[in-house]
Design a protein around this motif. Structure first.
Motif, PDB file in Angstrom:
ATOM      1  N   LEU A 227      19.619  44.893  62.507  1.00 50.69           N
ATOM      2  CA  LEU A 227      20.747  45.238  63.521  1.00 50.69           C
ATOM      3  C   LEU A 227      21.929  45.375  62.664  1.00 50.69           C
ATOM      4  O   LEU A 227      22.440  44.673  62.182  1.00 50.69           O
ATOM      5  N   PHE A 228      22.515  46.495  62.736  1.00 52.68           N
ATOM      6  CA  PHE A 228      23.739  47.055  61.944  1.00 52.68           C
ATOM      7  C   PHE A 228      24.901  47.081  63.085  1.00 52.68           C
ATOM      8  O   PHE A 228      24.829  48.149  63.592  1.00 52.68           O
ATOM      9  N   ASP A 229      25.592  46.121  62.969  1.00 49.25           N
ATOM     10  CA  ASP A 229      26.503  45.975  63.915  1.00 49.25           C
ATOM     11  C   ASP A 229      27.855  46.693  63.546  1.00 49.25           C
ATOM     12  O   ASP A 229      28.540  46.175  62.616  1.00 49.25           O
ATOM     13  N   TYR A 230      27.727  48.144  63.721  1.00 47.93           N
ATOM     14  CA  TYR A 230      28.819  49.200  63.030  1.00 47.93           C
ATOM     15  C   TYR A 230      30.265  48.473  63.342  1.00 47.93           C
ATOM     16  O   TYR A 230      31.100  48.723  62.432  1.00 47.93           O
ATOM     17  N   ASP A 231      30.460  48.513  64.622  1.00 48.98           N
ATOM     18  CA  ASP A 231      31.967  47.847  65.116  1.00 48.98           C
ATOM     19  C   ASP A 231      32.364  46.835  64.383  1.00 48.98           C
ATOM     20  O   ASP A 231      33.550  46.529  64.490  1.00 48.98           O
ATOM     21  N   GLY A 233      32.340  46.074  61.302  1.00 51.73           N
ATOM     22  CA  GLY A 233      32.999  46.396  60.072  1.00 51.73           C
ATOM     23  C   GLY A 233      31.660  46.718  59.015  1.00 51.73           C
ATOM     24  O   GLY A 233      30.559  46.217  59.147  1.00 51.73           O
ATOM     25  N   THR A 234      32.156  47.549  58.330  1.00 52.74           N
ATOM     26  CA  THR A 234      31.202  48.151  57.209  1.00 52.74           C
ATOM     27  C   THR A 234      31.439  47.526  55.844  1.00 52.74           C
ATOM     28  O   THR A 234      30.665  47.522  54.844  1.00 52.74           O
ATOM     29  N   LYS A 235      32.712  46.980  55.466  1.00 50.19           N
ATOM     30  CA  LYS A 235      32.978  46.305  54.204  1.00 50.19           C
ATOM     31  C   LYS A 235      32.106  45.080  54.003  1.00 50.19           C
ATOM     32  O   LYS A 235      31.453  44.844  52.887  1.00 50.19           O
ATOM     33  N   GLN A 236      31.779  44.340  55.014  1.00 52.18           N
ATOM     34  CA  GLN A 236      30.792  43.230  55.036  1.00 52.18           C
ATOM     35  C   GLN A 236      29.931  43.201  56.177  1.00 52.18           C
ATOM     36  O   GLN A 236      30.412  43.008  57.365  1.00 52.18           O
ATOM     37  N   PRO A 237      28.602  43.373  56.242  1.00 51.47           N
ATOM     38  CA  PRO A 237      27.674  43.514  57.352  1.00 51.47           C
ATOM     39  C   PRO A 237      27.688  42.054  57.904  1.00 51.47           C
ATOM     40  O   PRO A 237      27.820  41.028  57.341  1.00 51.47           O
ATOM     41  N   MET A 238      27.549  42.158  59.342  1.00 49.91           N
ATOM     42  CA  MET A 238      27.357  40.894  59.948  1.00 49.91           C
ATOM     43  C   MET A 238      25.849  40.779  60.611  1.00 49.91           C
ATOM     44  O   MET A 238      25.295  41.632  61.178  1.00 49.91           O
ATOM     45  N   ALA A 239      25.054  39.709  60.154  1.00 53.10           N
ATOM     46  CA  ALA A 239      23.784  39.744  60.352  1.00 53.10           C
ATOM     47  C   ALA A 239      23.690  38.933  61.835  1.00 53.10           C
ATOM     48  O   ALA A 239      24.187  37.875  62.032  1.00 53.10           O
ATOM     49  N   ALA A 285      23.816  49.618  65.869  1.00 50.18           N
ATOM     50  CA  ALA A 285      24.366  48.843  67.063  1.00 50.18           C
ATOM     51  C   ALA A 285      26.000  49.082  67.232  1.00 50.18           C
ATOM     52  O   ALA A 285      26.729  48.537  66.606  1.00 50.18           O
ATOM     53  N   VAL A 286      26.338  50.009  68.218  1.00 52.45           N
ATOM     54  CA  VAL A 286      27.704  50.530  68.340  1.00 52.45           C
ATOM     55  C   VAL A 286      28.259  50.210  69.646  1.00 52.45           C
ATOM     56  O   VAL A 286      27.104  50.003  70.614  1.00 52.45           O
TER      57      VAL A 286
END
Length: 355
Positions: A227-231, A233-239, A285-286
């Motif tokens: 699950l890529f939580d785009y909002d 941030g992209t500098k460091q992904p949130m798992a 995931a936006v």
């Protein structure tokens, strides 16, 4: 790359006179007729917080404040939306089910994020439905009233434990039982137990159908899923970790959360960690942008980032275009629609089995 926006995750987890009831766990005084009516409605009702502290209701609340849109939506599903006097983290345009959009827009916004303590305590509410275990978990955005302050203001305090207590859970979340328990408990508190039972029964019918359709798919043959939580941030992904409701949603849908080995709800990771997992599928995931056109644009932006960012361009899912386009709120915030999200993801991952 955009800087990491931790408040984005908080908003995902976040998805108002004189007080009418007593605070804390004290019972309220009623006359004989009122007591009889309350008993017929299933009262008194006792609930607990994340630490097991008890609060008793002798009657349904009359004015409710919700910490975010998650509690607001649940109350609307239960038929108690007319009692909501205010909310924090208000639902964005298009975030609520269509049938509740108009009513949701009329709910007073007491805070665009966390409700300021003074405004919450002075809201005239007799119940606060809290999706957070403590406002102190929300960084520097606000302080939580103490139990004594809630009591002095005449506000009883209950939790949506599937989110508020997620990080404290002792075991991974693999089903929607916690979400269902929240719906049933809130139904008891608001005197809408029959509706709560109806909602939970409907959810189970949907998820049981998915379970049966996938029952002969071996665990090790189920696709891996990030699950890529785009909002966020992209500098460091949130798992999303194994205590988060999304872990249950992904697993019930026939996927394998690539970060199911991390305990807790959310955890910042590195792109190198995502690359090492090389997921079969990635959810874009936006946050809901309020319209199909705006959502599609955001999904496209998230996909384009993954295609052009050197660290992710070679991932299996990116190369094969295996993207799941579902808004983050529907996956990371538990609610009635969680069962629909299970079905939607399952259809994408297993289209031959889940129609």
């Amino acid at each position: 790359m955009r800087p990491r926006a931790w408040c984005g995750v908080l908003a995902a987890v976040a998805l108002s006179a004189t007080a009418c009831g007593g605070g804390g766990g004290e019972a309220e005084k009623t006359d004989g007729a009122g007591a009889a009516a309350s008993a017929r409605a299933g009262f008194p009702v006792t609930v607990t917080d994340c630490m097991g502290m008890k609060t008793t209701f002798d009657a349904a609340p009359k004015r409710i404040v919700t910490s975010n849109a998650a509690g607001l939506e649940l109350l609307m599903w239960l038929g108690a939306g007319d009692k909501v006097a205010g909310t924090g983290f208000p639902p964005g345009k298009g975030a609520l089910p269509r049938e509740y959009t108009e009513a949701g827009a009329k709910v007073p916004v007491l805070g665009k994020s966390v409700i300021p303590k003074e405004k919450l305590l002075g809201s005239g509410a007799d119940l606060y439905v809290d999706a957070f275990s403590s406002m102190k978990n929300m960084g520097k955005m606000g302080d939580a009233p103490t139990a004594e302050e809630f009591k002095a203001a005449g506000i009883k305090h209950v939790f949506l434990k599937s989110t508020a207590c997620a990080s404290m859970a002792k075991a991974p979340r693999t089903d929607l039982s916690g979400v269902e328990a929240d719906i049933e408990e809130l139904g008891k508190v608001t005197g809408t137990s029959a509706r709560a039972t109806e909602l939970v029964t409907g959810m189970r019918k949907k998820t049981d159908g998915v379970r049966d359709a996938l029952k002969d798919v071996p665990a090790d043959k189920r696709p891996t899923y990030f699950l890529f939580d785009y909002d966020a941030g992209t500098k460091q992904p949130m798992a999303v970790c194994n205590r988060q409701v999304a872990n249950a949603v992904i697993g019930m849908a026939g996927g394998r959360n690539v970060f199911a080995d991390c305990d807790g709800d959310f955890k910042p990771v590195g792109w190198e960690d995502v690359v090492a997992k090389d997921p079969d599928w990635i959810q874009l995931a936006v946050r809901n942008r309020g319209s199909e056109e705006a959502n599609n644009k955001a999904f496209d932006e998230a996909a384009e980032f993954l295609r052009t960012f050197p660290a992710t361009a070679g991932l299996k899912a990116v190369q094969e275009g295996h993207f799941v386009r579902i808004n983050s709120e529907r996956t990371t915030i538990g609610g009635v629609r969680s069962a629909d999200t299970v079905r939607e993801i399952a259809h994408t991952l297993h289209p031959d089995r889940v129609k």
